[in-house]
Design a protein around this motif. Structure first.
Motif, short mmCIF file in Angstrom:
data_model
loop_
_atom_site.label_atom_id
_atom_site.label_comp_id
_atom_site.label_asym_id
_atom_site.label_seq_id
_atom_site.Cartn_x
_atom_site.Cartn_y
_atom_site.Cartn_z
N LEU A 1 -3.27 -0.91 7.84
CA LEU A 1 -3.09 -0.49 6.46
C LEU A 1 -2.96 -1.66 5.48
O LEU A 1 -3.53 -1.64 4.41
CB LEU A 1 -1.86 0.42 6.34
CG LEU A 1 -1.51 0.93 4.95
CD1 LEU A 1 -2.64 1.80 4.40
CD2 LEU A 1 -0.21 1.71 4.98
N VAL B 1 0.50 5.74 0.48
CA VAL B 1 -0.32 6.87 0.86
C VAL B 1 0.06 8.04 -0.03
O VAL B 1 1.24 8.25 -0.34
CB VAL B 1 -0.11 7.23 2.35
CG1 VAL B 1 -0.79 8.53 2.71
CG2 VAL B 1 -0.62 6.09 3.24
N LEU C 1 3.61 8.61 9.24
CA LEU C 1 4.05 7.96 8.00
C LEU C 1 5.53 7.61 8.08
O LEU C 1 5.96 6.56 7.60
CB LEU C 1 3.77 8.85 6.79
CG LEU C 1 2.30 9.08 6.46
CD1 LEU C 1 2.16 10.15 5.37
CD2 LEU C 1 1.61 7.78 6.04
N THR D 1 5.15 6.67 0.40
CA THR D 1 4.33 7.86 0.24
C THR D 1 4.63 8.57 -1.08
O THR D 1 5.79 8.68 -1.47
CB THR D 1 4.57 8.81 1.42
OG1 THR D 1 4.30 8.12 2.65
CG2 THR D 1 3.70 10.05 1.34
N SER E 1 0.84 -1.20 0.00
CA SER E 1 0.00 0.00 0.00
C SER E 1 0.87 1.25 0.00
O SER E 1 2.00 1.24 0.49
CB SER E 1 -0.91 0.01 1.22
OG SER E 1 -1.83 -1.05 1.15
N SER F 1 -1.48 17.15 5.78
CA SER F 1 -0.81 16.05 6.49
C SER F 1 0.26 16.53 7.46
O SER F 1 0.70 15.77 8.32
CB SER F 1 -0.19 15.09 5.47
OG SER F 1 0.71 15.78 4.63
N TRP G 1 0.19 13.32 10.87
CA TRP G 1 0.25 12.26 9.86
C TRP G 1 1.65 12.09 9.29
O TRP G 1 2.09 10.96 9.07
CB TRP G 1 -0.76 12.54 8.76
CG TRP G 1 -2.09 11.95 9.10
CD1 TRP G 1 -3.12 12.55 9.74
CD2 TRP G 1 -2.51 10.62 8.83
NE1 TRP G 1 -4.17 11.68 9.89
CE2 TRP G 1 -3.82 10.47 9.33
CE3 TRP G 1 -1.91 9.52 8.22
CZ2 TRP G 1 -4.54 9.29 9.24
CZ3 TRP G 1 -2.62 8.33 8.12
CH2 TRP G 1 -3.91 8.22 8.63
N LEU H 1 -3.00 3.24 10.34
CA LEU H 1 -1.78 2.63 9.81
C LEU H 1 -1.55 1.23 10.36
O LEU H 1 -0.94 0.40 9.68
CB LEU H 1 -0.58 3.53 10.08
CG LEU H 1 -0.63 4.87 9.33
CD1 LEU H 1 0.52 5.77 9.77
CD2 LEU H 1 -0.64 4.67 7.83
N VAL I 1 -3.98 5.01 -0.79
CA VAL I 1 -4.74 5.75 0.21
C VAL I 1 -4.52 7.24 -0.03
O VAL I 1 -3.39 7.72 -0.02
CB VAL I 1 -4.28 5.40 1.65
CG1 VAL I 1 -5.05 6.22 2.67
CG2 VAL I 1 -4.43 3.91 1.90
N ARG I 2 -5.60 7.95 -0.24
CA ARG I 2 -5.55 9.41 -0.38
C ARG I 2 -5.77 10.03 0.99
O ARG I 2 -6.80 9.81 1.62
CB ARG I 2 -6.63 9.89 -1.36
CG ARG I 2 -6.67 11.40 -1.50
CD ARG I 2 -7.67 11.82 -2.56
NE ARG I 2 -9.04 11.51 -2.22
CZ ARG I 2 -9.89 12.39 -1.69
NH1 ARG I 2 -9.51 13.62 -1.44
NH2 ARG I 2 -11.13 12.04 -1.41
N LEU I 3 -4.79 10.79 1.44
CA LEU I 3 -4.93 11.49 2.72
C LEU I 3 -5.48 12.88 2.42
O LEU I 3 -4.82 13.69 1.78
CB LEU I 3 -3.58 11.56 3.43
CG LEU I 3 -3.57 12.13 4.83
CD1 LEU I 3 -4.51 11.35 5.74
CD2 LEU I 3 -2.17 12.10 5.40
N CYS J 1 -5.60 10.90 -7.71
CA CYS J 1 -5.49 9.64 -6.97
C CYS J 1 -6.30 8.53 -7.63
O CYS J 1 -5.86 7.38 -7.68
CB CYS J 1 -5.92 9.83 -5.51
SG CYS J 1 -4.74 10.83 -4.57
#
Length: 162
Positions: free
Chosen positions: A50, A7, A78, A85, A5, A64, A74, A47, A58-60, A23
């Motif tokens: 995750l 972010v 991360l 990321t 995954s 952040s 965040w 997380l 994953v769209r934050l 995204c």
């Protein structure tokens, strides 16, 4: 296809429709589901789970780098969780990159966020100017459609293998 995954965060608050569109396009290009979480949610609990449902993007949504009332952030999370990321940035109307982009990059680096790529969304892709600004650009994608997407995905897949 992703085997882990990732972010996606914005370098500063990006317009919602632009971020969502970029995204969605990236998730489709990688062949993974897209999920969204707001920066107001707890990073630790999110997380921790995750990777439970397999790889996804994953769209934050939101800033952040903002520190929450409880002291969590965040970007800190991360980095602590070593989550791959992507950092998205938009140019100004004149094509220049705003100062918030290198500031976010420096924040991510100081917090040891494993950045896979820095991506320009929209505007004109001016390779000579991007090289001159000294930022580690992975590439560009149009704000509508898939122009620039194939080259960008190839670069990102290569960076993920490192």
């Amino acid at each position: 296809m992703l085997d882990q995954s990732m972010v996606v965060i914005g370098a500063g608050p990006l317009p919602e429709l632009l971020m969502r569109g970029a995204c969605t396009t990236l998730a489709e290009a990688f062949g993974v589901p897209l999920s969204t979480i707001a920066v107001g949610e707890s990073p630790q609990s999110f997380l921790a789970d995750l990777h439970r449902d397999g790889p996804h993007l994953v769209r934050l949504a939101g800033d952040s780098g903002r520190v929450a009332v409880d002291g969590s952030c965040w970007i800190d999370a991360l980095g602590a969780w070593r989550v791959p990321t992507l950092l998205l940035a938009t140019p100004l109307a004149d094509g220049a990159i705003p100062g918030v982009v290198p500031a976010y990059l420096a924040l991510c680096q100081s917090r040891r966020v494993p950045l896979i790529g820095l991506i320009q969304i929209g505007g004109a892709w001016r390779l000579s100017e991007r090289r001159r600004d000294g930022l580690p650009w992975s590439g560009w994608m149009a704000d509508h459609g898939d122009e620039g997407l194939d080259a960008l995905v190839t670069v990102l897949q290569r960076q993920l293998r490192r």
